[in-house]
Design an enzyme around this catalytic site. Sequence first.
Site, PDB file in Angstrom:
ATOM      1  N   LYS A   2       1.810  -3.800   6.697  1.00 23.60           N
ATOM      2  CA  LYS A   2       2.091  -3.634   5.213  1.00 23.60           C
ATOM      3  C   LYS A   2       3.665  -3.461   5.269  1.00 23.60           C
ATOM      4  O   LYS A   2       4.435  -4.196   4.428  1.00 23.60           O
ATOM      5  CB  LYS A   2       1.631  -2.672   4.443  1.00 23.60           C
ATOM      6  CG  LYS A   2      -0.113  -3.029   4.332  1.00 23.60           C
ATOM      7  CD  LYS A   2      -0.068  -4.172   3.643  1.00 23.60           C
ATOM      8  CE  LYS A   2      -1.712  -4.678   3.382  1.00 23.60           C
ATOM      9  NZ  LYS A   2      -2.028  -5.902   2.882  1.00 23.60           N
ATOM     10  N   SER A   9       0.957  -1.217  -0.012  1.00 24.15           N
ATOM     11  CA  SER A   9      -0.055   0.025   0.078  1.00 24.15           C
ATOM     12  C   SER A   9       0.659   1.313  -0.041  1.00 24.15           C
ATOM     13  O   SER A   9       2.089   1.200   0.397  1.00 24.15           O
ATOM     14  CB  SER A   9      -0.873   0.016   1.126  1.00 24.15           C
ATOM     15  OG  SER A   9      -1.531   1.034   1.619  1.00 24.15           O
ATOM     16  N   TYR A  17      -2.458  -1.393  10.991  1.00 24.42           N
ATOM     17  CA  TYR A  17      -2.784  -1.949   9.607  1.00 24.42           C
ATOM     18  C   TYR A  17      -1.396  -1.379   8.535  1.00 24.42           C
ATOM     19  O   TYR A  17      -0.828  -2.376   8.114  1.00 24.42           O
ATOM     20  CB  TYR A  17      -3.982  -1.366   8.903  1.00 24.42           C
ATOM     21  CG  TYR A  17      -4.045  -1.492   7.407  1.00 24.42           C
ATOM     22  CD1 TYR A  17      -4.148  -2.769   6.983  1.00 24.42           C
ATOM     23  CD2 TYR A  17      -3.557  -0.415   6.427  1.00 24.42           C
ATOM     24  CE1 TYR A  17      -4.210  -2.793   5.752  1.00 24.42           C
ATOM     25  CE2 TYR A  17      -3.805  -0.706   5.187  1.00 24.42           C
ATOM     26  CZ  TYR A  17      -4.126  -1.950   4.824  1.00 24.42           C
ATOM     27  OH  TYR A  17      -4.029  -2.052   3.314  1.00 24.42           O
TER      28      TYR A  17
HETATM   29  P1  NAD Z   1     -10.964  -7.210   1.299  1.00 23.75           P
HETATM   30  O1  NAD Z   1     -11.037  -7.239   2.699  1.00 23.75           O
HETATM   31  O2  NAD Z   1     -12.283  -7.180   0.344  1.00 23.75           O
HETATM   32  O3  NAD Z   1     -10.464  -8.439   0.712  1.00 23.75           O
HETATM   33  C1  NAD Z   1      -9.397  -9.297   1.940  1.00 23.75           C
HETATM   34  C2  NAD Z   1     -10.100 -10.708   1.893  1.00 23.75           C
HETATM   35  O4  NAD Z   1      -9.078 -11.636   2.685  1.00 23.75           O
HETATM   36  C3  NAD Z   1     -11.515 -10.774   2.401  1.00 23.75           C
HETATM   37  O5  NAD Z   1     -12.149 -11.644   1.455  1.00 23.75           O
HETATM   38  C4  NAD Z   1     -11.176 -11.504   3.730  1.00 23.75           C
HETATM   39  O6  NAD Z   1     -12.221 -12.344   3.903  1.00 23.75           O
HETATM   40  C5  NAD Z   1      -9.867 -12.294   3.498  1.00 23.75           C
HETATM   41  N1  NAD Z   1      -9.038 -12.648   4.790  1.00 23.75           N
HETATM   42  C6  NAD Z   1      -8.536 -11.812   5.460  1.00 23.75           C
HETATM   43  N2  NAD Z   1      -7.926 -12.478   6.766  1.00 23.75           N
HETATM   44  C7  NAD Z   1      -7.775 -13.872   5.875  1.00 23.75           C
HETATM   45  C8  NAD Z   1      -7.231 -14.879   6.446  1.00 23.75           C
HETATM   46  N3  NAD Z   1      -6.441 -14.729   7.514  1.00 23.75           N
HETATM   47  N4  NAD Z   1      -7.366 -15.982   5.790  1.00 23.75           N
HETATM   48  C9  NAD Z   1      -8.073 -15.986   4.729  1.00 23.75           C
HETATM   49  N5  NAD Z   1      -8.830 -15.025   4.266  1.00 23.75           N
HETATM   50  C10 NAD Z   1      -8.478 -13.894   4.971  1.00 23.75           C
HETATM   51  O7  NAD Z   1      -9.896  -6.063   0.960  1.00 23.75           O
HETATM   52  P2  NAD Z   1      -9.408  -5.371  -0.470  1.00 23.75           P
HETATM   53  O8  NAD Z   1      -9.619  -4.005  -0.485  1.00 23.75           O
HETATM   54  O9  NAD Z   1      -9.927  -6.773  -1.361  1.00 23.75           O
HETATM   55  O10 NAD Z   1      -7.885  -5.548  -0.250  1.00 23.75           O
HETATM   56  C11 NAD Z   1      -7.060  -6.532  -0.678  1.00 23.75           C
HETATM   57  C12 NAD Z   1      -5.672  -6.556  -0.048  1.00 23.75           C
HETATM   58  O11 NAD Z   1      -5.020  -5.349  -0.639  1.00 23.75           O
HETATM   59  C13 NAD Z   1      -5.521  -6.431   1.470  1.00 23.75           C
HETATM   60  O12 NAD Z   1      -4.410  -7.067   1.548  1.00 23.75           O
HETATM   61  C14 NAD Z   1      -5.476  -4.835   1.530  1.00 23.75           C
HETATM   62  O13 NAD Z   1      -4.777  -4.575   2.726  1.00 23.75           O
HETATM   63  C15 NAD Z   1      -4.677  -4.490   0.306  1.00 23.75           C
HETATM   64  N6  NAD Z   1      -4.902  -2.947   0.121  1.00 23.75           N
HETATM   65  C16 NAD Z   1      -6.093  -2.671  -0.173  1.00 23.75           C
HETATM   66  C17 NAD Z   1      -6.451  -1.208  -0.399  1.00 23.75           C
HETATM   67  C18 NAD Z   1      -7.660  -0.694  -0.542  1.00 23.75           C
HETATM   68  O14 NAD Z   1      -7.936   0.526  -0.342  1.00 23.75           O
HETATM   69  N7  NAD Z   1      -8.873  -1.480  -0.860  1.00 23.75           N
HETATM   70  C19 NAD Z   1      -5.196  -0.580  -0.690  1.00 23.75           C
HETATM   71  C20 NAD Z   1      -3.762  -0.837  -0.290  1.00 23.75           C
HETATM   72  C21 NAD Z   1      -3.901  -2.318  -0.122  1.00 23.75           C
HETATM   73  N1  UFG Z   2     -12.496  11.326   3.063  1.00 24.40           N
HETATM   74  C1  UFG Z   2     -13.664  12.129   3.440  1.00 24.40           C
HETATM   75  N2  UFG Z   2     -14.819  11.886   4.136  1.00 24.40           N
HETATM   76  C2  UFG Z   2     -14.809  10.357   4.078  1.00 24.40           C
HETATM   77  C3  UFG Z   2     -13.987   9.415   3.896  1.00 24.40           C
HETATM   78  C4  UFG Z   2     -12.695   9.813   3.218  1.00 24.40           C
HETATM   79  O1  UFG Z   2     -13.411  13.599   3.499  1.00 24.40           O
HETATM   80  O2  UFG Z   2     -16.024   9.984   4.675  1.00 24.40           O
HETATM   81  C5  UFG Z   2     -11.386  11.933   2.502  1.00 24.40           C
HETATM   82  C6  UFG Z   2      -9.863  11.421   3.592  1.00 24.40           C
HETATM   83  O3  UFG Z   2      -9.874  12.376   4.483  1.00 24.40           O
HETATM   84  C7  UFG Z   2      -8.922  11.520   2.301  1.00 24.40           C
HETATM   85  C8  UFG Z   2      -9.536  11.046   1.229  1.00 24.40           C
HETATM   86  O4  UFG Z   2     -10.856  11.178   1.555  1.00 24.40           O
HETATM   87  O5  UFG Z   2      -8.469  12.768   2.237  1.00 24.40           O
HETATM   88  C9  UFG Z   2      -9.383   9.474   0.582  1.00 24.40           C
HETATM   89  O6  UFG Z   2      -9.782   8.829   2.179  1.00 24.40           O
HETATM   90  P1  UFG Z   2      -9.867   7.187   2.127  1.00 24.40           P
HETATM   91  O7  UFG Z   2     -10.041   6.709   3.418  1.00 24.40           O
HETATM   92  O8  UFG Z   2     -10.673   6.815   1.037  1.00 24.40           O
HETATM   93  O9  UFG Z   2      -8.361   6.621   1.786  1.00 24.40           O
HETATM   94  P2  UFG Z   2      -6.949   6.951   2.389  1.00 24.40           P
HETATM   95  O10 UFG Z   2      -6.190   7.483   1.532  1.00 24.40           O
HETATM   96  O11 UFG Z   2      -7.209   7.504   3.626  1.00 24.40           O
HETATM   97  O12 UFG Z   2      -6.612   5.146   2.497  1.00 24.40           O
HETATM   98  C10 UFG Z   2      -6.602   4.269   1.366  1.00 24.40           C
HETATM   99  C11 UFG Z   2      -6.970   3.102   2.488  1.00 24.40           C
HETATM  100  C12 UFG Z   2      -5.754   2.585   2.985  1.00 24.40           C
HETATM  101  C13 UFG Z   2      -4.456   2.810   2.061  1.00 24.40           C
HETATM  102  C14 UFG Z   2      -4.621   3.951   1.299  1.00 24.40           C
HETATM  103  C15 UFG Z   2      -3.375   4.035   0.070  1.00 24.40           C
HETATM  104  O13 UFG Z   2      -7.897   3.125   3.224  1.00 24.40           O
HETATM  105  O14 UFG Z   2      -5.619   1.426   3.535  1.00 24.40           O
HETATM  106  O15 UFG Z   2      -5.872   4.281   0.665  1.00 24.40           O
HETATM  107  O16 UFG Z   2      -3.083   5.295  -0.170  1.00 24.40           O
HETATM  108  F1  UFG Z   2      -3.250   2.450   2.668  1.00 24.40           F
END
Ligand code: NAD
Ligand code: UFG
Length: 337
Positions: A154, A125, A150
């Site tokens: 990572k 991330s 979290y």
């Molecule tokens: P998500 O929660 O939709 O998917 C993660 C999946 O992992 C879920 O289906 C959950 O049930 C499963 N899981 C969690 N712990 C587990 C375990 N111990 N064993 C088996 N399954 C397990 O999340 P996502 O948004 O699809 O994110 C996927 C990956 O990308 C994550 O590692 C997350 O940290 C990373 N990531 C997400 C974002 C974002 O904004 N969505 C940004 C950066 C990184």
């Molecule tokens: N925001 C609002 N109102 C809300 C939600 C978010 O104003 O209800 C703003 C936040 O302050 C930020 C922007 O929208 O300025 C984006 O916020 P998000 O929560 O959508 O995303 P973040 O950038 O905070 O974080 C996300 C994931 C993290 C990941 C990161 C990677 O939640 O897990 O992106 O850049 F690490």
Amino acid sequence: MNILVTGGAGFIGSHTLIELYKAGHTALVVDNLYNSNPEALRRVAEIIGVPEIPFIKADIRDREALEDIFSAHRFDACIHFAGLKAVGESVAKPLEYYENNMNGTFVLLDVMRHHGCKNIIFSSSATVYGDPAIIPITEECPKGQCTNPYGQTKSMLEQVMIDLQKADPEWNLVLLRYFNPIGAHPSGRIGENPNGIPNNLMPYITQVAVGKRERLGVFGNDYPTPDGTGVRDYIHVVDLASAHVAALKAIERKQGLAIYNIGTGHGYSVLEVVNAFIRVNKVDIPYQIMPRRAGDIAICYCNPEKAVKELGWKAQFGIDEMCRDAWNWQKNNPNGY
Ligand code: NAD
Ligand code: UFG
């Protein structure tokens, strides 16, 4: 290739399965369904046009279950999505986050090694950059101080895997540092399905649009950005999904360690996203300026050139498609799966 997809029933995993199959790969999903619904996999199969996606409900911390899976199947690589990802929840439940994300990955890596599968793509991330020292962020930008457990998982897991690859160069390790994935598959059949009150901007906006929430809170309008609201590099989840297919190339080339930023290279403020959503979808999004959210940074967007050059991958979709597809998913599935 045949790919083990941990966490494949989740938001990014489900979209990635489609791109994997489109590119001619096959997959087996392992997910404990803690934050997902098997209906997502059913719909993925429907979109791809296969009877089903091979799926085993298991926790990746369950060594015996993983051993059995690796004994029964041969994998060319693993794409490792499984983990807990809610920033706020991780502050309240640090032990659960460290335990799940760290232990799950330790068990997975150990079982992979035991079965001679040493190719992995890891969901990292932009959070590992903390408050970034360079904008746009390149992969050379030093890692920063993560403000929540979290993010720490990572950052630490990246280091664990880097050390493992250094000790045993047979490993091919691709760290993909995702920026802000939003949007949904254009079919409107799969998308982001948060439990409870959404933490992230786009799911909150779509829930306001569909009438589930009254108004969006905009967290701060006094940041040093053009309109005072936070700037992020939003990326369409289908583009992010296709980055995983491209990353398999680094594995095929036996590149050892490779780290890529996966974003578009464009930053949009909160109000720019809100206004794009209103313009594209012709729905109103009432909002209210609120205090800053603890731990937020002002600006975060990347330079994606390294992925363009080395993987031949580039984001295809812009903010309009992200807003269109996020809304298409939400309005067709107001209560998720
Ligand atoms: P998500 O929660 O939709 O998917 C993660 C999946 O992992 C879920 O289906 C959950 O049930 C499963 N899981 C969690 N712990 C587990 C375990 N111990 N064993 C088996 N399954 C397990 O999340 P996502 O948004 O699809 O994110 C996927 C990956 O990308 C994550 O590692 C997350 O940290 C990373 N990531 C997400 C974002 C974002 O904004 N969505 C940004 C950066 C990184
Ligand atoms: N925001 C609002 N109102 C809300 C939600 C978010 O104003 O209800 C703003 C936040 O302050 C930020 C922007 O929208 O300025 C984006 O916020 P998000 O929560 O959508 O995303 P973040 O950038 O905070 O974080 C996300 C994931 C993290 C990941 C990161 C990677 O939640 O897990 O992106 O850049 F690490």
